[in-house]
Design a protein around this motif. Structure first.
Motif, PDB file in Angstrom:
ATOM      1  N   PRO A   1       0.806  -1.237   0.000  1.00 43.67           N
ATOM      2  CA  PRO A   1       0.000   0.000   0.000  1.00 43.67           C
ATOM      3  C   PRO A   1       0.829   1.272   0.000  1.00 43.67           C
ATOM      4  O   PRO A   1       0.379   2.315  -0.486  1.00 43.67           O
ATOM      5  CB  PRO A   1      -0.838  -0.125   1.284  1.00 43.67           C
ATOM      6  CG  PRO A   1      -0.128  -1.135   2.134  1.00 43.67           C
ATOM      7  CD  PRO A   1       0.520  -2.083   1.178  1.00 43.67           C
ATOM      8  N   ASP A   2       2.052   1.204   0.526  1.00 40.98           N
ATOM      9  CA  ASP A   2       2.903   2.395   0.515  1.00 40.98           C
ATOM     10  C   ASP A   2       3.733   2.500  -0.754  1.00 40.98           C
ATOM     11  O   ASP A   2       4.524   3.431  -0.916  1.00 40.98           O
ATOM     12  CB  ASP A   2       3.821   2.407   1.735  1.00 40.98           C
ATOM     13  CG  ASP A   2       4.727   1.171   1.817  1.00 40.98           C
ATOM     14  OD1 ASP A   2       4.617   0.304   0.916  1.00 40.98           O
ATOM     15  OD2 ASP A   2       5.531   1.082   2.752  1.00 40.98           O
ATOM     16  N   GLY A   3       3.556   1.528  -1.666  1.00 42.22           N
ATOM     17  CA  GLY A   3       4.275   1.568  -2.937  1.00 42.22           C
ATOM     18  C   GLY A   3       5.699   1.071  -2.866  1.00 42.22           C
ATOM     19  O   GLY A   3       6.410   1.093  -3.871  1.00 42.22           O
TER      20      GLY A   3
ATOM     21  N   CYS B   1       7.101 -11.144 -10.849  1.00 46.36           N
ATOM     22  CA  CYS B   1       7.669 -11.177  -9.506  1.00 46.36           C
ATOM     23  C   CYS B   1       6.696 -10.556  -8.514  1.00 46.36           C
ATOM     24  O   CYS B   1       5.834  -9.754  -8.864  1.00 46.36           O
ATOM     25  CB  CYS B   1       9.026 -10.472  -9.458  1.00 46.36           C
ATOM     26  SG  CYS B   1       8.946  -8.678  -9.410  1.00 46.36           S
ATOM     27  N   ASP B   2       6.867 -10.920  -7.255  1.00 42.96           N
ATOM     28  CA  ASP B   2       5.962 -10.426  -6.226  1.00 42.96           C
ATOM     29  C   ASP B   2       6.042  -8.914  -6.058  1.00 42.96           C
ATOM     30  O   ASP B   2       5.053  -8.270  -5.688  1.00 42.96           O
ATOM     31  CB  ASP B   2       6.269 -11.111  -4.896  1.00 42.96           C
ATOM     32  CG  ASP B   2       5.814 -12.566  -4.886  1.00 42.96           C
ATOM     33  OD1 ASP B   2       5.327 -13.042  -5.932  1.00 42.96           O
ATOM     34  OD2 ASP B   2       5.950 -13.232  -3.840  1.00 42.96           O
ATOM     35  N   ALA B   3       7.199  -8.333  -6.325  1.00 46.35           N
ATOM     36  CA  ALA B   3       7.342  -6.890  -6.169  1.00 46.35           C
ATOM     37  C   ALA B   3       6.439  -6.138  -7.136  1.00 46.35           C
ATOM     38  O   ALA B   3       5.831  -5.121  -6.781  1.00 46.35           O
ATOM     39  CB  ALA B   3       8.796  -6.471  -6.374  1.00 46.35           C
TER      40      ALA B   3
END
Length: 375
Positions: free
Chosen positions: A197-199, A285-287
């Motif tokens: 949520p914070d990017g 990827c998860d990121a």
């Protein structure tokens, strides 16, 4: 500050972010780019103490590398290491006049095409002295990289537009995608698309690819796109098996760029025109935190834009003969371009692509013709 080492003028190290985001318009009171920074004198004095004229080092990066590599004690003093990093950055700015300073996680010197973290570079000079020639060889192509980048930016900024954009009266409608639930190792539901949520994604997430099967619903999107295009446009649809055994769908319009879609999990491959190639999603990827919905957005945008006539290919561009592509949404609100060298291709394929693109209007592929009576 004046100096007999670098020509100057000198400025302080830019603040973090001050020069890192290059596309932001300049502000009236914003500081200008800094080519030479101050704070290098402790290293200049160190060089003099070793019997080396720092003015000679200032115009010879190879000699500077040799001096630092030969004196690992440079890293033992924070003051001296910092000064050495600034000195090295100034040397790069002197031999590459377009380079300016910026601050990210550490000081960097560079241009749009290459930015070099100088603290890490000085550490590398001491710890990996054998990388000297490879680094200098890399820098030798920097000027041409900048020229190519300017040429591509100018091409992207051109006021060029397709001759006509054609969209069917009946709009494409995405099929309902199933709601899939996935759990992590602790049994908790993974909220893909909302994980950070914070990017800011954690560092380890860049190397993780959890639940790639979440992109399986893209096959429904592929089927819906093929059905829509074959109903609304004059296009032949062929289902083939490629040399690698993968099934693919070839959309050959009566006029315009052919599209080949190879559906797979987790990514769908889209090839179009003469040389265009895209993988959707490009990263799982998860990121990146992609979902089937965000990947569907991208897949639909590419395919529908190409059919509507918002697809541009230019090759060869510039002295390095790079490929430039542009995809523009039918409403004109989304415009994305890319450029870069071609992958290794047989000479006859490159010649075929060159001849094919030479006949286009400023690189724009025409829109597919609509059916007089939709199927």
């Amino acid at each position: 500050m004046s100096s007999d080492v670098f020509p100057g003028p000198f400025g302080p190290m830019p603040e973090a972010g001050a020069a890192a985001i290059l596309w932001m318009p300049p502000q009236p009171d914003a500081p200008g780019p800094v080519r030479f920074v101050d704070g290098f004198e402790p290293f200049a004095e160190f060089a003099r103490g070793q019997g080396t004229d720092p003015a000679v080092l200032a115009v010879d990066l190879g000699a500077t590398w040799d001096v630092i590599a030969g004196h690992p004690e440079v890293l033992e003093s924070e003051t001296l290491a910092t000064a050495a990093a600034r000195f090295v950055g100034n040397v790069i700015a002197d031999v590459h006049p377009a380079a300016t300073w910026r601050m990210t996680s550490e000081p960097e010197i560079g241009t749009n095409t290459l930015s070099i973290p100088v603290t890490g570079l000085v550490q590398g000079m001491v710890q990996q002295p054998d990388q000297r020639d490879a680094f200098l060889q890399m820098l030798a192509s920097w000027e041409q990289d900048d020229i190519d980048d300017e040429e591509m930016r100018a091409l992207s900024a051109q006021d060029s537009a397709p001759a006509a954009v054609i969209v069917p009266a009946r709009a494409y409608v995405r099929p309902a995608l199933p709601i899939l639930t996935f759990h992590d190792d602790r049994g908790e539901v993974v909220r893909y698309g909302h994980r950070w949520p914070d990017g800011i994604a954690p560092e380890e997430s860049y190397s993780q690819e959890s639940h790639p099967e979440r992109f399986a619903p893209l096959s429904l999107v592929v089927d819906a796109l093929v059905e829509h295009l074959s109903r609304e446009y004059v296009v032949e649809v062929r289902r083939e098996v490629g040399e690698d055994g993968a099934e693919r769908i070839v959309l050959a319009p009566a006029r315009g760029a052919q599209i080949t879609i190879t559906p797979a999990v987790p990514s769908v491959c889209v090839e179009a025109g003469a040389l265009f190639h895209a993988i959707v999603p490009s990263c799982i990827c998860d990121a990146c935190d992609e979902t089937a919905e965000t990947a569907a957005d991208e897949l639909e945008r590419i395919v529908l834009s190409i059919a509507a006539g918002g697809f541009r290919e230019k090759y060869p561009v510039g002295r390095r003969a790079w490929l430039y592509t542009e995809v523009r949404s039918p409403d004109g609100e989304r415009r994305e371009s890319s450029s870069g060298p071609l992958p290794e291709l047989p000479a006859e394929e490159r010649e075929r692509a060159t001849a094919l693109l030479r006949g286009l209007d400023d690189g724009w592929w025409p829109a597919w013709p609509l059916r007089e009576t939709p199927a």
